[in-house]
Design an enzyme around this catalytic site. Structure first.
Site, PDB file in Angstrom:
ATOM      1  N   ASN A  40      -6.346   7.707   4.868  1.00  0.00           N
ATOM      2  CA  ASN A  40      -6.787   6.473   5.226  1.00  0.00           C
ATOM      3  C   ASN A  40      -8.320   6.488   5.751  1.00  0.00           C
ATOM      4  OD1 ASN A  40      -4.467   5.195   4.538  1.00  0.00           O
ATOM      5  ND2 ASN A  40      -3.878   4.590   6.911  1.00  0.00           N
ATOM      6  N   ARG A 399      -9.523   1.125  -7.847  1.00  0.00           N
ATOM      7  CA  ARG A 399     -10.212   2.204  -7.037  1.00  0.00           C
ATOM      8  C   ARG A 399      -9.393   3.319  -6.866  1.00  0.00           C
ATOM      9  NH1 ARG A 399     -14.934   1.111  -4.367  1.00  0.00           N
ATOM     10  NH2 ARG A 399     -14.274  -0.974  -3.690  1.00  0.00           N
ATOM     11  N   HIS A 429      -5.787  -7.997 -10.496  1.00  0.00           N
ATOM     12  CA  HIS A 429      -4.901  -7.384  -9.276  1.00  0.00           C
ATOM     13  C   HIS A 429      -3.369  -7.848  -9.557  1.00  0.00           C
ATOM     14  CE1 HIS A 429      -3.717  -6.599  -5.195  1.00  0.00           C
ATOM     15  NE2 HIS A 429      -4.068  -5.423  -5.588  1.00  0.00           N
ATOM     16  N   TYR A 463       6.834   1.728  -0.160  1.00  0.00           N
ATOM     17  CA  TYR A 463       6.066   0.704   0.156  1.00  0.00           C
ATOM     18  C   TYR A 463       7.004  -0.564   0.114  1.00  0.00           C
ATOM     19  CZ  TYR A 463       1.360   2.565  -1.104  1.00  0.00           C
ATOM     20  OH  TYR A 463       0.251   3.184  -1.184  1.00  0.00           O
ATOM     21  N   ARG A 559      -0.815  -6.595   8.513  1.00  0.00           N
ATOM     22  CA  ARG A 559      -0.836  -5.009   8.633  1.00  0.00           C
ATOM     23  C   ARG A 559      -2.287  -4.305   8.843  1.00  0.00           C
ATOM     24  NH1 ARG A 559      -0.258  -2.288   3.472  1.00  0.00           N
ATOM     25  NH2 ARG A 559      -2.609  -1.776   3.679  1.00  0.00           N
ATOM     26  N   HIS A 587       3.608  -4.047   2.590  1.00  0.00           N
ATOM     27  CA  HIS A 587       2.652  -4.203   1.605  1.00  0.00           C
ATOM     28  C   HIS A 587       2.949  -5.582   0.969  1.00  0.00           C
ATOM     29  CE1 HIS A 587       0.968  -3.450  -2.379  1.00  0.00           C
ATOM     30  NE2 HIS A 587      -0.253  -3.161  -1.525  1.00  0.00           N
TER      31      HIS A 587
END
Length: 680
Positions: A40, A399, A429, A463, A559, A587
């Site tokens: 991260n 990305r 997205h 996730y 989150r 998520h």
């Protein structure tokens, strides 16, 4: 009042670090949380810190950061926090090593090996490692050889007593499926020894540099971060695919922004590397421990099952039976899936059924991130080979997944799939699937899936995401319009049920909040329950403040970054916000509103960030089935009751909850039991 997005995100990553410190978490899982924290942080450096560096270089008297702060001041705060977090990381790592040793697991270095282990390492080095090593010599007269962003390197110094000049070299530490970062060694008794491949390389430095004369040789780890920003060529004669391929190539040669190095690296060696990389600012140099690229801890070998966090098997949806048609089930009623508690295989099985069903004419899907050897992509290829009209929108600008998506594009195109490239101005997205099937005389029925997470069977294990299947005719028509827009973005479209950004999503969410405000002012019950990865859009934050001041009860589960400050007197008294970090990455995105006593709910691919609402193609689906709406309410309530893995957000800080209860309540465990007991 707004909290800085970057500092808020760093609080989230500190929360990940807390999981590595939590002794109730299985020991090897704690080690992997250190890997998650490191991964991260690396992405944060490459994206957010790089953005701040660029913003700091802009000569402008106008501040354009939240709370009228300047990029330079924020960058200084971020750098200070990064250094502080790294100190905590290193102490936590050392503490975990001690606990591992108490459990007969030792991470050893090249000076701690037995003769048997040295022989094993020698065989491993010459059969696996050495063939993947390419020494790069550093010379004063030439530029530094190209060093890749995020790779793990050893800087080597060779010196001779009495000689003024030393030789320097760089070795890239290989990392692949065939050359793992960690090697389990032959060990005696109950003991298990593990070594970094870095130390196997250190053990055989003399074999690598045998052609040079020297008295002493040493190797010190370092890694370098480059600016990850992509800049697209505006040449209209080039396709989007060509522009992305060129841009990815340029990113690899992006400007270095930070060098993290072994704090025992000799100063002359460090100065040489920093000078050649043109890193002049001391803030761009960061001392660390003996090992770099600690994200690899996520893949630490499974050497003791008792120290693992074994996850229960994913559950089957009660309405879906093995080797039975899923399309028929969706035709009868809407279905809801919650991963990883329920299996993602149902989605794969639906695609496989559509790929061979003679009545299915077409399959359209948006792909953002996929697994490396994706079952989803393979199934779409098979569908095309079976004569289906398959249309895939691939977001080439996802990305760090750009190269994977370019490979997917080439594979799909070679199978005859119609591939739509992402739009230059808008990232796509959305997580949307449309299957069209001939049913009855000249009638085509649409089957739609809208999800909160990627069509990725690997991340679906870890996730936590939602997905809704429906054959609702108006929703299917909206889904067709989304794909029509992706084919012809210059046209205008009106959507009746789906909320699609950048068209109607923001305005519809604003209408929902304003409706709650009106009802609260009339003395009616009014509430908003929302769950996002991030809440950073200023307009939405201020609208929630307005709702709070009107008396709307607001509960938020955020989150990551959260610019909203809850529980501020006179501003956000009626807003409570928590963060949950546990073994599964939270998520899913969800919104539930009171709606004047007729509650409504949406799941979506979008967070409440400006980019999602204004600069991306996102899709939110209204949950029309009352049973599914009740499930969503139950999920939110279960997570809201969490008093083990949740933290209260106050001014962006994560504070442990002190909810009074008769027992510990861990929502991810409770959710598995909830779905296990769910009936059709």
């Amino acid at each position: 009042m707004l909290h800085d997005r970057e500092l808020s995100w760093m609080r989230f990553n500190e929360r990940v670090l807390q999981e590595a410190q939590d002794e109730s978490v299985p020991l090897l899982q704690r080690l992997r949380f250190l890997g998650i924290f490191s991964n991260n942080q690396n992405e944060f450096l490459r994206v957010r810190v790089a953005n701040l560096i660029r913003a700091s270089a802009i000569k402008s008297k106008r501040n354009f950061m939240p709370n009228n702060s300047s990029p330079k001041k924020l960058l200084a705060l971020v750098n200070a926090q990064l250094k502080s977090d790294q100190v905590v990381f290193q102490k936590t790592y050392e503490h975990i090593l001690c606990e591992l040793e108490q459990n007969e697991i030792y991470i050893v270095n090249e000076s701690q090996l037995s003769e048997t282990q040295k022989q094993f390492c020698r065989r491993h080095f010459f059969s696996v490692v050495s063939v993947r090593l390419v020494p790069l010599m550093l010379r004063k007269s030439i530029e530094i050889p190209f060093l890749q962003d995020g790779k793990n390197y050893l800087a080597v110094k060779m010196n001779t007593e009495g000689m003024r000049n030393s030789r320097y070299a760089i070795l890239e530490i290989p990392a692949s499926e065939h050359c793992r970062r960690f090697v389990v060694l032959p060990s005696s008794g109950k003991r298990t020894d593990v070594i970094f491949v870095d130390d196997i390389i250190r053990l055989y430095l003399n074999d690598i540099f045998f052609m040079f004369s020297y008295d002493h040789i040493s190797a010190h780890a370092f890694e370098m971060m480059r600016d990850a920003e992509l800049t697209l060529d505006d040449d209209v004669s080039k396709s989007m695919l060509q522009k992305m391929e060129q841009s990815i190539h340029l990113r690899k040669d992006g400007r270095p922004i930070r060098l993290i190095y072994d704090d025992e690296m000799p100063k002359d060696l460090l100065d040489t590397i920093a000078k050649k990389l043109k890193l002049k600012n001391q803030e761009q140099l960061e001392a660390g421990g003996r090992y770099r690229r600690m994200r690899d801890l996520m893949d630490f070998p499974k050497v003791a099952s008792k120290l693992e966090n074994a996850n229960p098997p994913a559950l089957l949806h009660p309405a879906i039976k093995p080797f039975k048609s899923i399309i028929k089930v969706i035709k009868e009623k809407d279905l809801f899936l919650c991963y990883p508690y329920q299996t993602f295989s149902h989605f794969i099985d639906l695609l496989r059924e559509a790929a061979v069903d003679p009545r299915v004419d077409s399959i359209s899907i948006t792909l953002y991130r996929t697994a490396e050897r994706s079952k989803v992509v393979n199934t779409l290829v098979n569908a095309a080979k079976n004569g289906k009209q398959v249309t895939v929108l691939i977001e080439l600008k996802a990305r760090f997944d750009e190269e994977q998506n370019i490979d997917n594009t080439e594979m799909l195109q070679s199978a005859g799939v119609k591939v739509l490239y992402s739009l230059e101005e808008l990232k796509v997205h959305s997580k949307l699937l449309l299957i069209e099937r001939r049913e009855g005389a000249n009638k085509r029925k649409g089957y739609v899936y809208v999800g909160t997470g990627n069509f990725n069977e690997n991340t679906a294990f870890i996730y936590s995401d939602f997905g809704v299947f429906t054959s609702h005719s108006a929703i299917a028509e909206d889904a067709r319009k989304v794909f029509d827009f992706l084919r012809s973005p210059h046209k205008q479209y009106i959507f009746k049920h789906l909320l699609v950004s950048p068209f109607y999503m923001r305005t519809e969410f604003e209408k929902l909040i304003n409706n709650e405000i009106r009802n609260a002012k009339k003395g009616k019950e009014a509430y908003i329950y929302a769950k996002f990865n991030a809440l950073t859009d200023e307009k939405m934050v201020h609208l929630l403040y307005k709702a709070s001041q009107a008396g709307v009860k607001i509960k938020l589960i955020i989150r990551g970054s959260c610019c909203l400050c809850p529980q501020i007197k006179g501003l956000s008294d009626n807003i409570e916000a928590i963060r949950i970090v546990d073994k599964y990455l939270e998520h899913a995105r969800l919104l539930i509103c009171c709606n004047n006593g007729h509650p409504c709910s949406y799941i979506m691919s979008a967070d409440w960030m400006t980019r999602n609402l204004d600069r991306r193609v996102e899709v939110a689906i209204p949950v029309l089935d009352k049973k599914i709406h009740k499930i969503l309410e139950d999920i939110f309530e279960i997570q809201w009751r969490d008093n083990v893995k949740s933290r209260s957000l106050s001014l962006g800080l994560s504070k442990k909850l002190t909810k009074s209860t008769l027992k510990n309540y861990r929502s991810q465990i409770e959710l598995y039991d909830y779905f296990k007991g769910l009936k059709t």
